[in-house]
Design a protein around this motif. Structure first.
Motif, PDB file in Angstrom:
ATOM      1  N   SER A  53       0.808  -1.222   0.000  1.00 40.20           N
ATOM      2  CA  SER A  53       0.000   0.000   0.000  1.00 40.20           C
ATOM      3  C   SER A  53       0.839   1.270   0.000  1.00 40.20           C
ATOM      4  CB  SER A  53      -0.931  -0.002   1.211  1.00 40.20           C
ATOM      5  OG  SER A  53      -0.191  -0.058   2.426  1.00 40.20           O
ATOM      6  N   ASN A  54       2.112   1.176   0.409  1.00 42.76           N
ATOM      7  CA  ASN A  54       2.953   2.377   0.441  1.00 42.76           C
ATOM      8  C   ASN A  54       3.764   2.566  -0.837  1.00 42.76           C
ATOM      9  OD1 ASN A  54       4.752   0.281   0.803  1.00 42.76           O
ATOM     10  ND2 ASN A  54       5.621   1.025   2.732  1.00 42.76           N
ATOM     11  N   THR A  66      13.146   2.292  -1.334  1.00 38.79           N
ATOM     12  CA  THR A  66      11.741   2.243  -0.927  1.00 38.79           C
ATOM     13  C   THR A  66      11.219   0.824  -0.722  1.00 38.79           C
ATOM     14  OG1 THR A  66      11.227   2.569  -3.294  1.00 38.79           O
ATOM     15  CG2 THR A  66      11.004   4.481  -1.840  1.00 38.79           C
ATOM     16  N   ASP A  68      10.230  -2.264   1.196  1.00 41.50           N
ATOM     17  CA  ASP A  68       9.788  -2.253   2.589  1.00 41.50           C
ATOM     18  C   ASP A  68       9.360  -3.659   3.023  1.00 41.50           C
ATOM     19  OD1 ASP A  68       8.672  -1.786   5.076  1.00 41.50           O
ATOM     20  OD2 ASP A  68       7.590   0.020   4.463  1.00 41.50           O
ATOM     21  N   GLU A  71       6.429  -3.910   5.642  1.00 44.76           N
ATOM     22  CA  GLU A  71       5.072  -3.673   5.132  1.00 44.76           C
ATOM     23  C   GLU A  71       4.593  -4.864   4.306  1.00 44.76           C
ATOM     24  OE1 GLU A  71       1.495  -1.886   4.858  1.00 44.76           O
ATOM     25  OE2 GLU A  71       3.197  -1.206   6.060  1.00 44.76           O
ATOM     26  N   GLY A 325      -4.236   1.768  -1.180  1.00 40.78           N
ATOM     27  CA  GLY A 325      -3.006   2.498  -0.946  1.00 40.78           C
ATOM     28  C   GLY A 325      -2.718   3.502  -2.043  1.00 40.78           C
ATOM     29  N   ARG A 326      -1.425   3.738  -2.265  1.00 35.27           N
ATOM     30  CA  ARG A 326      -0.996   4.788  -3.182  1.00 35.27           C
ATOM     31  C   ARG A 326      -1.358   4.494  -4.643  1.00 35.27           C
ATOM     32  NH1 ARG A 326       2.880   8.441  -2.121  1.00 35.27           N
ATOM     33  NH2 ARG A 326       4.313   7.858  -3.805  1.00 35.27           N
ATOM     34  N   GLU A 355      -5.946   0.208   4.913  1.00 42.04           N
ATOM     35  CA  GLU A 355      -4.516   0.222   5.229  1.00 42.04           C
ATOM     36  C   GLU A 355      -4.193  -0.381   6.592  1.00 42.04           C
ATOM     37  OE1 GLU A 355      -5.217   4.103   2.808  1.00 42.04           O
ATOM     38  OE2 GLU A 355      -6.371   2.726   4.089  1.00 42.04           O
TER      39      GLU A 355
END
Length: 382
Positions: A53-54, A66, A68, A71, A325-326, A355
């Protein structure tokens, strides 16, 4: 003269031996029997197309700055609670070209996290959807109110139009497939997502006029490059549009996809009647069938109608989107024409969880668990 003749014979013998070795090691498409034997060893395949989601796109997911793992671990844990056993995950050639060893290490780390949650991913190598101009480095933020506004193609316009870059694409395919060719943590390789998608409703004006021709010429080569690595996992590329009633009525691109794929994959976001008709059309090829994209609530494709159909026909089912998410894929496709900036769509288009891990609809989570045979967790977000 006799020495020259002897040298010529030696050279000819060397060429013949080289050809025989090459021919003996060259991989070919799996037989239907081998594909069906492979499928019989799998559980009923259920999962999502996964992007944490990020991350706004696959580059943000995989680039070192980036990436992760925490996550990813958290979100795959929610998928495991639903009984999901696979995820479709998009790779990209640019991180491989930048730092192959680093990218390979991150893929291995992702596979370790997936295995922890009893999930075996389908990795996608190339993609013709959305932004044709991918760039390494910080990715631009999502456009407010717009569905999947940051997703980028692979290899993208520049790589596709420049044949001088094809050796780098070959190195990427053979490098990444070769590195994991015998890794049973991977379910399959999806060599190209929607290869003839021209993005007419989004980036169509930025696409090469001959994009489909370029991809059509390259797609068989990509299959061959991947097969040269001799993976234990099947290769595929999912058909998604057009007439599939017979191989002769298919578009040239779909024909290549079907004739090169070890197992058959397809996309369908329509009503259950359309889904059932598509499955029936693909059964003529007598190979395993996996739907690698479905579930668009506003278009009539939902868990409660599609999952029972897929299970009845022993068709794998991989919906689009796990966590809101994004990527903003909870917004509908028409947000490209009418951004949802100051309004909320009447129903989420894609995605399963908020989220924080709360299901968008508790009943949907229950439906998925009932289909997969997963018991409701005694503790957790629900």
């Amino acid at each position: 003269m006799s020495c020259l003749w002897l040298l010529g014979c030696v050279a000819l013998l060397s060429i013949c031996c080289s050809f025989l070795v090459s021919a003996s090691t060259q991989e070919t498409r799996w037989t239907a029997e081998r594909a069906n034997q492979w499928y019989a060893q799998q559980p009923w395949l259920v999962g999502s197309n996964f992007l944490p989601s990020n991350a706004v796109n696959e580059l943000e997911m995989w680039q070192a700055d980036t990436f992760d793992p925490a996550e990813i671990d958290r979100e795959l844990g929610w998928a495991e609670q639903l009984g999901m056993n696979t995820m479709r995950v998009f790779l990209h050639n640019l991180p491989w070209e930048q730092d192959a060893k680093g990218f390979q290490k991150r893929i291995d780390q992702f596979l370790a996290i997936s295995a922890k949650h009893h999930i075996r991913p389908v990795f996608v190598l190339f993609d013709s959807c959305w932004d044709p101009n991918p760039k390494l480095g910080p990715q631009r933020p999502p456009i407010p109110g717009v569905h999947n506004s940051g997703w980028v193609q692979a290899p993208g316009k520049a790589g596709l139009m420049d044949a001088a870059q094809y050796p780098k694409l070959q190195a990427y395919v053979q490098g990444v497939v070769g590195a994991f060719a015998h890794d049973d943590r991977i379910l399959a390789w999806d060599v190209w997502n929607e290869p003839d998608n021209n993005n007419d409703s989004s980036y169509g004006k930025l696409e090469p006029a001959n994009k489909r021709d370029l991809v059509l010429a390259l797609l068989p080569q990509v299959f061959a490059w991947a097969r040269a690595a001799q993976p234990i996992q099947p290769l595929t590329s999912g058909v998604w549009t057009g007439d599939w009633s017979s191989i002769d009525k298919m578009s040239p691109m779909a024909r290549v996809q079907i004739q090169e794929s070890d197992v058959i994959t397809f996309h369908n976001y329509g009503w259950p009647e359309e889904f059932a008709a598509r499955v029936e059309q693909l059964q003529q090829f007598h190979r395993p069938i996996i739907c690698t994209e479905y579930m668009a609530r506003g278009a009539g494709s939902t868990f409660d109608t599609i999952l029972p159909l897929a299970k009845k026909e022993n068709v794998g089912a991989i919906n689009w989107g796990l966590v809101k998410g994004r990527s903003q894929t909870y917004l509908p496709w028409d947000s490209w024409q009418h951004p949802y900036i100051n309004e909320t769509p009447p129903v989420w288009f894609h995605d399963v969880f908020y989220e924080d891990g709360t299901p968008y609809r508790a009943r949907e989570a229950q439906i998925i668990r009932e289909a997969t045979g997963k018991q409701q967790p005694s503790t957790g977000q629900e």
